[in-house]
Design a protein around this motif. Structure first.
Motif, PDB file in Angstrom:
ATOM      1  N   VAL A 230      -6.872 -14.930  -8.222  1.00  0.00           N
ATOM      2  CA  VAL A 230      -6.852 -13.472  -8.376  1.00  0.00           C
ATOM      3  C   VAL A 230      -6.749 -12.804  -7.005  1.00  0.00           C
ATOM      4  CG1 VAL A 230      -8.194 -11.457  -9.121  1.00  0.00           C
ATOM      5  CG2 VAL A 230      -8.066 -13.484 -10.583  1.00  0.00           C
ATOM      6  N   ASP A 231      -7.543 -13.263  -6.041  1.00  0.00           N
ATOM      7  CA  ASP A 231      -7.473 -12.710  -4.680  1.00  0.00           C
ATOM      8  C   ASP A 231      -6.063 -12.864  -4.114  1.00  0.00           C
ATOM      9  OD1 ASP A 231     -10.219 -12.039  -4.527  1.00  0.00           O
ATOM     10  OD2 ASP A 231     -10.724 -14.076  -3.865  1.00  0.00           O
ATOM     11  N   ARG A 232      -5.518 -14.063  -4.251  1.00  0.00           N
ATOM     12  CA  ARG A 232      -4.172 -14.316  -3.723  1.00  0.00           C
ATOM     13  C   ARG A 232      -3.133 -13.432  -4.419  1.00  0.00           C
ATOM     14  NH1 ARG A 232      -6.309 -19.517  -3.889  1.00  0.00           N
ATOM     15  NH2 ARG A 232      -5.129 -20.051  -5.756  1.00  0.00           N
ATOM     16  N   GLY A 233      -3.290 -13.268  -5.736  1.00  0.00           N
ATOM     17  CA  GLY A 233      -2.367 -12.407  -6.479  1.00  0.00           C
ATOM     18  C   GLY A 233      -2.445 -10.963  -6.012  1.00  0.00           C
TER      19      GLY A 233
ATOM     20  N   HIS B 267      14.459  -5.838  10.899  1.00  0.00           N
ATOM     21  CA  HIS B 267      13.240  -6.623  10.726  1.00  0.00           C
ATOM     22  C   HIS B 267      13.011  -6.764   9.236  1.00  0.00           C
ATOM     23  CE1 HIS B 267       8.597  -6.709  10.802  1.00  0.00           C
ATOM     24  NE2 HIS B 267       9.045  -7.922  10.969  1.00  0.00           N
ATOM     25  N   TYR B 268      12.959  -7.996   8.773  1.00  0.00           N
ATOM     26  CA  TYR B 268      12.795  -8.256   7.353  1.00  0.00           C
ATOM     27  C   TYR B 268      11.462  -8.961   7.123  1.00  0.00           C
ATOM     28  CZ  TYR B 268      17.828  -7.584   7.706  1.00  0.00           C
ATOM     29  OH  TYR B 268      19.060  -7.072   7.976  1.00  0.00           O
ATOM     30  N   THR B 269      10.778  -8.604   6.051  1.00  0.00           N
ATOM     31  CA  THR B 269       9.540  -9.276   5.684  1.00  0.00           C
ATOM     32  C   THR B 269       9.533  -9.520   4.187  1.00  0.00           C
ATOM     33  OG1 THR B 269       8.327  -7.211   5.308  1.00  0.00           O
ATOM     34  CG2 THR B 269       8.221  -8.146   7.529  1.00  0.00           C
ATOM     35  N   ARG B 270       8.648 -10.380   3.773  1.00  0.00           N
ATOM     36  CA  ARG B 270       8.438 -10.608   2.345  1.00  0.00           C
ATOM     37  C   ARG B 270       7.016 -11.094   2.159  1.00  0.00           C
ATOM     38  NH1 ARG B 270       8.991 -15.650  -0.310  1.00  0.00           N
ATOM     39  NH2 ARG B 270       8.868 -17.338   1.174  1.00  0.00           N
ATOM     40  N   PRO B 271       6.455 -10.919   0.973  1.00  0.00           N
ATOM     41  CA  PRO B 271       5.118 -11.450   0.718  1.00  0.00           C
ATOM     42  C   PRO B 271       5.134 -12.977   0.809  1.00  0.00           C
ATOM     43  CG  PRO B 271       5.744  -9.884  -0.982  1.00  0.00           C
ATOM     44  CD  PRO B 271       6.970 -10.162  -0.156  1.00  0.00           C
ATOM     45  N   TRP B 272       4.074 -13.531   1.314  1.00  0.00           N
ATOM     46  CA  TRP B 272       3.955 -14.979   1.396  1.00  0.00           C
ATOM     47  C   TRP B 272       3.827 -15.534  -0.013  1.00  0.00           C
ATOM     48  CZ3 TRP B 272      -0.819 -18.259   2.627  1.00  0.00           C
ATOM     49  CH2 TRP B 272      -0.441 -19.555   2.974  1.00  0.00           C
ATOM     50  N   ALA B 273       4.723 -16.415  -0.404  1.00  0.00           N
ATOM     51  CA  ALA B 273       4.795 -16.931  -1.767  1.00  0.00           C
ATOM     52  C   ALA B 273       3.521 -17.650  -2.204  1.00  0.00           C
ATOM     53  CB  ALA B 273       5.995 -17.861  -1.923  1.00  0.00           C
ATOM     54  N   GLU B 274       2.758 -18.173  -1.253  1.00  0.00           N
ATOM     55  CA  GLU B 274       1.508 -18.862  -1.580  1.00  0.00           C
ATOM     56  C   GLU B 274       0.518 -17.935  -2.278  1.00  0.00           C
ATOM     57  OE1 GLU B 274      -0.885 -22.168  -1.890  1.00  0.00           O
ATOM     58  OE2 GLU B 274       1.178 -22.097  -1.157  1.00  0.00           O
ATOM     59  N   PHE B 275       0.673 -16.621  -2.066  1.00  0.00           N
ATOM     60  CA  PHE B 275      -0.232 -15.655  -2.673  1.00  0.00           C
ATOM     61  C   PHE B 275       0.219 -15.211  -4.071  1.00  0.00           C
ATOM     62  CE2 PHE B 275      -1.715 -14.012   1.707  1.00  0.00           C
ATOM     63  CZ  PHE B 275      -2.719 -14.969   1.744  1.00  0.00           C
TER      64      PHE B 275
ATOM     65  N   LEU C  40      -3.338  -9.937  -3.018  1.00  0.00           N
ATOM     66  CA  LEU C  40      -2.690  -9.886  -1.699  1.00  0.00           C
ATOM     67  C   LEU C  40      -1.166  -9.895  -1.820  1.00  0.00           C
ATOM     68  CD1 LEU C  40      -5.020 -12.315   0.284  1.00  0.00           C
ATOM     69  CD2 LEU C  40      -4.904  -9.809   0.481  1.00  0.00           C
ATOM     70  N   TYR C  41      -0.664 -10.682  -2.751  1.00  0.00           N
ATOM     71  CA  TYR C  41       0.788 -10.756  -2.951  1.00  0.00           C
ATOM     72  C   TYR C  41       1.339  -9.392  -3.370  1.00  0.00           C
ATOM     73  CZ  TYR C  41       5.313 -12.565  -4.454  1.00  0.00           C
ATOM     74  OH  TYR C  41       6.661 -12.794  -4.595  1.00  0.00           O
ATOM     75  N   VAL C  42       0.700  -8.769  -4.336  1.00  0.00           N
ATOM     76  CA  VAL C  42       1.168  -7.464  -4.824  1.00  0.00           C
ATOM     77  C   VAL C  42       1.048  -6.411  -3.716  1.00  0.00           C
ATOM     78  CG1 VAL C  42       0.787  -5.621  -6.507  1.00  0.00           C
ATOM     79  CG2 VAL C  42       0.671  -8.011  -7.232  1.00  0.00           C
ATOM     80  N   LEU C  43      -0.059  -6.431  -2.970  1.00  0.00           N
ATOM     81  CA  LEU C  43      -0.227  -5.468  -1.874  1.00  0.00           C
ATOM     82  C   LEU C  43       0.854  -5.642  -0.806  1.00  0.00           C
ATOM     83  CD1 LEU C  43      -4.102  -5.417  -1.369  1.00  0.00           C
ATOM     84  CD2 LEU C  43      -2.669  -3.587  -2.312  1.00  0.00           C
ATOM     85  N   GLN C  44       1.248  -6.877  -0.542  1.00  0.00           N
ATOM     86  CA  GLN C  44       2.299  -7.117   0.452  1.00  0.00           C
ATOM     87  C   GLN C  44       3.656  -6.597  -0.020  1.00  0.00           C
ATOM     88  OE1 GLN C  44       1.966 -11.044   2.858  1.00  0.00           O
ATOM     89  NE2 GLN C  44       1.133 -11.435   0.815  1.00  0.00           N
ATOM     90  N   GLN C  45       3.866  -6.545  -1.321  1.00  0.00           N
ATOM     91  CA  GLN C  45       5.137  -6.048  -1.840  1.00  0.00           C
ATOM     92  C   GLN C  45       5.279  -4.547  -1.583  1.00  0.00           C
ATOM     93  OE1 GLN C  45       4.717  -7.584  -5.881  1.00  0.00           O
ATOM     94  NE2 GLN C  45       6.570  -8.799  -5.523  1.00  0.00           N
ATOM     95  N   ASP C  46       4.214  -3.782  -1.881  1.00  0.00           N
ATOM     96  CA  ASP C  46       4.272  -2.336  -1.682  1.00  0.00           C
ATOM     97  C   ASP C  46       2.890  -1.733  -1.922  1.00  0.00           C
ATOM     98  OD1 ASP C  46       4.923   0.315  -1.366  1.00  0.00           O
ATOM     99  OD2 ASP C  46       6.399   0.378  -2.984  1.00  0.00           O
TER     100      ASP C  46
END
Length: 157
Positions: free
Chosen positions: A9-12, A143-151, A14-20
């Motif tokens: 859940v924590d990782r999920g 500069h390109y970024t993406r959420p870390w897939a591990e999250f 973080l993943y969503v927060l990294q998206q936007d």
């Protein structure tokens, strides 16, 4: 530095927060990671308190903001002064990001924005005065970024 164990859940979250992070509501995150909104809120607060989430920053197009020169300086600093110099670089005008590397040479990357070459020269001189040896510089085009897939959240089977 103590580490904190993150579950799915924590990782999920973080993943969503990294998206936007700016345009995603707590309710949307809760739906994505299949928990209640209050759980998401509590988890975010805990991760902020533990230093896992360090902040929320806008991604700025410096060129569109009328700062056409976006440059990465690759610098060397004496190993015993590296951490102090890296932190002090943020005091130089035009500096927007500093990355401290563990290598012995080319151990600090300094990202700067400038309006023109005169401005860039002033920034270069300031960094040199502070004790940085500038090995080379590169103009940043994109500069390109993406959420870390591990999250990425995966629901339990």
């Amino acid at each position: 530095m103590s580490s904190v164990s993150l579950d799915g859940v924590d990782r999920g979250i973080l993943y969503v927060l990294q998206q936007d992070a700016r345009n995603t509501t707590i309710a949307e995150i809760a739906e994505e990671v299949e928990v209640s909104a209050s759980t998401v809120r509590n988890r975010i607060e805990r991760m902020e308190a533990n230093g896992i989430i360090e902040g929320y920053y806008p991604k700025i197009s410096y060129e569109r903001a009328n700062f056409p020169l976006h440059v990465l300086f690759v610098c060397s600093a004496p190993t015993d002064q590296r951490e102090e110099l890296a932190a002090s670089a943020l005091d130089a005008p035009g500096v927007v990001d500093v990355r401290e590397m563990l290598t012995s040479q080319r151990n600090i990357y300094v990202e700067v924005v400038a309006v023109d070459t005169r401005d860039l020269t002033d920034i270069t001189n300031e960094l040199s005065t502070m004790g940085f040896e500038i090995d080379h510089s590169e103009i940043i085009a994109n500069h390109y970024t993406r959420p870390w897939a591990e999250f990425e959240y995966e629901s339990e089977p």
